[in-house]
Design an enzyme around this catalytic site. Structure first.
Site, PDB file in Angstrom:
ATOM      1  N   SER A  20    -104.447  81.557 -41.099  1.00  0.00           N
ATOM      2  CA  SER A  20    -103.117  81.042 -41.439  1.00  0.00           C
ATOM      3  C   SER A  20    -102.116  82.174 -41.629  1.00  0.00           C
ATOM      4  O   SER A  20    -102.387  83.166 -42.317  1.00  0.00           O
ATOM      5  CB  SER A  20    -103.215  80.209 -42.722  1.00  0.00           C
ATOM      6  OG  SER A  20    -101.922  79.816 -43.151  1.00  0.00           O
ATOM      7  N   CYS A  21    -100.929  82.005 -41.014  1.00  0.00           N
ATOM      8  CA  CYS A  21     -99.884  83.031 -41.138  1.00  0.00           C
ATOM      9  C   CYS A  21     -98.922  82.737 -42.287  1.00  0.00           C
ATOM     10  O   CYS A  21     -98.142  83.603 -42.679  1.00  0.00           O
ATOM     11  CB  CYS A  21     -99.112  83.157 -39.828  1.00  0.00           C
ATOM     12  SG  CYS A  21     -98.086  81.725 -39.432  1.00  0.00           S
ATOM     13  N   GLN A  22     -98.966  81.518 -42.837  1.00  0.00           N
ATOM     14  CA  GLN A  22     -98.002  81.149 -43.870  1.00  0.00           C
ATOM     15  C   GLN A  22     -97.985  82.092 -45.083  1.00  0.00           C
ATOM     16  O   GLN A  22     -96.916  82.344 -45.652  1.00  0.00           O
ATOM     17  CB  GLN A  22     -98.232  79.706 -44.333  1.00  0.00           C
ATOM     18  CG  GLN A  22     -97.576  78.655 -43.448  1.00  0.00           C
ATOM     19  CD  GLN A  22     -98.316  78.465 -42.131  1.00  0.00           C
ATOM     20  OE1 GLN A  22     -99.524  78.635 -42.092  1.00  0.00           O
ATOM     21  NE2 GLN A  22     -97.604  78.120 -41.080  1.00  0.00           N
TER      22      GLN A  22
END
Length: 370
Positions: free
Chosen positions: A77-79
């Protein structure tokens, strides 16, 4: 001998597709993701039983050891790391926990049991390179006996008209080394070593020479224009009326689009470009006339924008830009990409926006095995 690969945070299978298109003889033997829609799309394209809907944080060393994979492909996940999220917490974000556990708890046990992957590829958003997660990742890998190489790469470097700068970490175990680095182990590379020179964004550095890469025009990635009015992906007039001036607007002749994100069509700014199909009209002049009419209180002011023929890129066009499919004009028979019938257009945009650029990862996998 065929390489067995595991695909973590598999989404719609961009890493799978990149391996298949690389020069490496390899097979994804298991893919893992938590998103149900992503798993259904993955299964529709790569076969049932390959992708496992699972909390990656729950995977055990014994499970992964039994799969005997020499290559790990990971797109966590890049969030927690994106600059678009002002509340990003990095390693403290719950969405970062599964990746950290995989690297700091599971991988060391596999190394101890001599069941570790020989190579890894990690993809994430630009910004990850300054995070504490990255620091912990590199320390862990090097302590375990891996050599690492870090890069920041954009599809523009491969002639694709899309600005999508991403962080990549490559790792090789034991005596395996990287080609063309000339001892420069600590730098973050802006090109694949031995292939060209550092990428320069000429918008940010005036006077610099443009990189020696022929970038294709957007029109090469577009669906056939049927002349439908309104276009099925036309921007709603109520959206144009309120937010039209904030869109990044490109033409078919343009050779650059902004990064497309999971919020495309739901957000206006920093979610991706829209396209103006009518190249004969001046965008700025047309919007100036619209704003003047709007300020004069004309209820029909937004009609002045209709001749521009503004629309969103279609999901199929984005699949071409993300290199899941070849450009529309390349003359190569289009590879199939299947969407289950009940997957909504909104979900398609979200899943594509969360994915990787297949061409970039293909080139990195090729380099990883040099």
């Amino acid at each position: 001998m065929s390489v067995k690969a595991l695909e973590f945070y598999s989404g719609i299978g961009g890493l799978h597709r990149a391996l298949a298109e690389s020069s490496v003889e390899g097979t994804v033997v298991r893919a893992f993701d938590w998103d149900q829609a992503a798993c259904r799309v993955y299964a529709a394209n790569y076969g049932p039983g390959l992708v496992q809907k699972v909390d990656i944080g729950s995977l055990t060393p014994a499970e992964l050891a039994s799969l005997d994979a020499g290559l790990w492909l990971l797109s966590p996940s890049c969030q927690p790391y994106t600059v678009l999220n002002p509340l990003a917490k990095g390693a403290e974000d719950p969405r970062a926990k599964s990746f950290i556990r995989l690297m700091e708890d599971v991988l060391p046990e596999l190394v101890q049991a001599r069941k570790q992957p020989q190579r890894l590829l990690v993809e994430n958003v630009a910004g990850f390179e300054t995070s504490s997660t990255r620091e912990r990742l590199v320390v862990t890998l090097r302590t375990l006996g891996y050599s690492t190489l870090e890069l920041l790469i954009t599809p523009l470097q491969f002639g694709i008209p899309n600005s999508r700068l991403r962080y990549y970490l490559l790792a090789k175990y034991g005596s395996l080394s990287f080609a063309g680095i000339d001892g420069q182990k600590e730098r973050v590379w802006r090109h694949i070593p031995g292939r060209g020179s550092d990428w320069i964004d000429t918008r940010m550095h005036s006077g610099e020479e443009a990189p020696d890469v022929a970038v294709a025009a957007v029109r090469e990635y577009l669906d056939e224009d049927t002349g439908a009015d309104p276009h099925p992906h036309a921007i709603p007039e109520k959206v144009l009326e309120k937010w039209g001036r904030l869109f990044d607007i490109v033409l078919p002749s343009t050779k650059r689009t902004c990064c497309f994100t999971r919020g495309y069509t739901k957000l206006v700014e920093r979610a991706g470009s829209i396209i103006q199909m009518n190249e004969e009209l001046d965008t700025t002049q047309t919007f100036d006339a619209f704003l003047e009419a709007q300020q004069a209180g004309r209820d029909d002011a937004v009609r002045l924008l209709r001749p521009l023929r503004l629309r969103y890129f279609s999901p199929t066009e984005l699949l071409r830009i993300f290199a899941f499919l070849p450009p529309a004009t390349c003359g190569v028979p289009e590879r199939a990409f299947v969407w289950p019938e009940d997957v909504s257009t909104k979900t398609k945009y979200k899943l594509i926006g969360n994915s990787v650029n297949v061409r970039v990862v293909t080139e990195l996998i090729n380099y990883l095995y040099e």
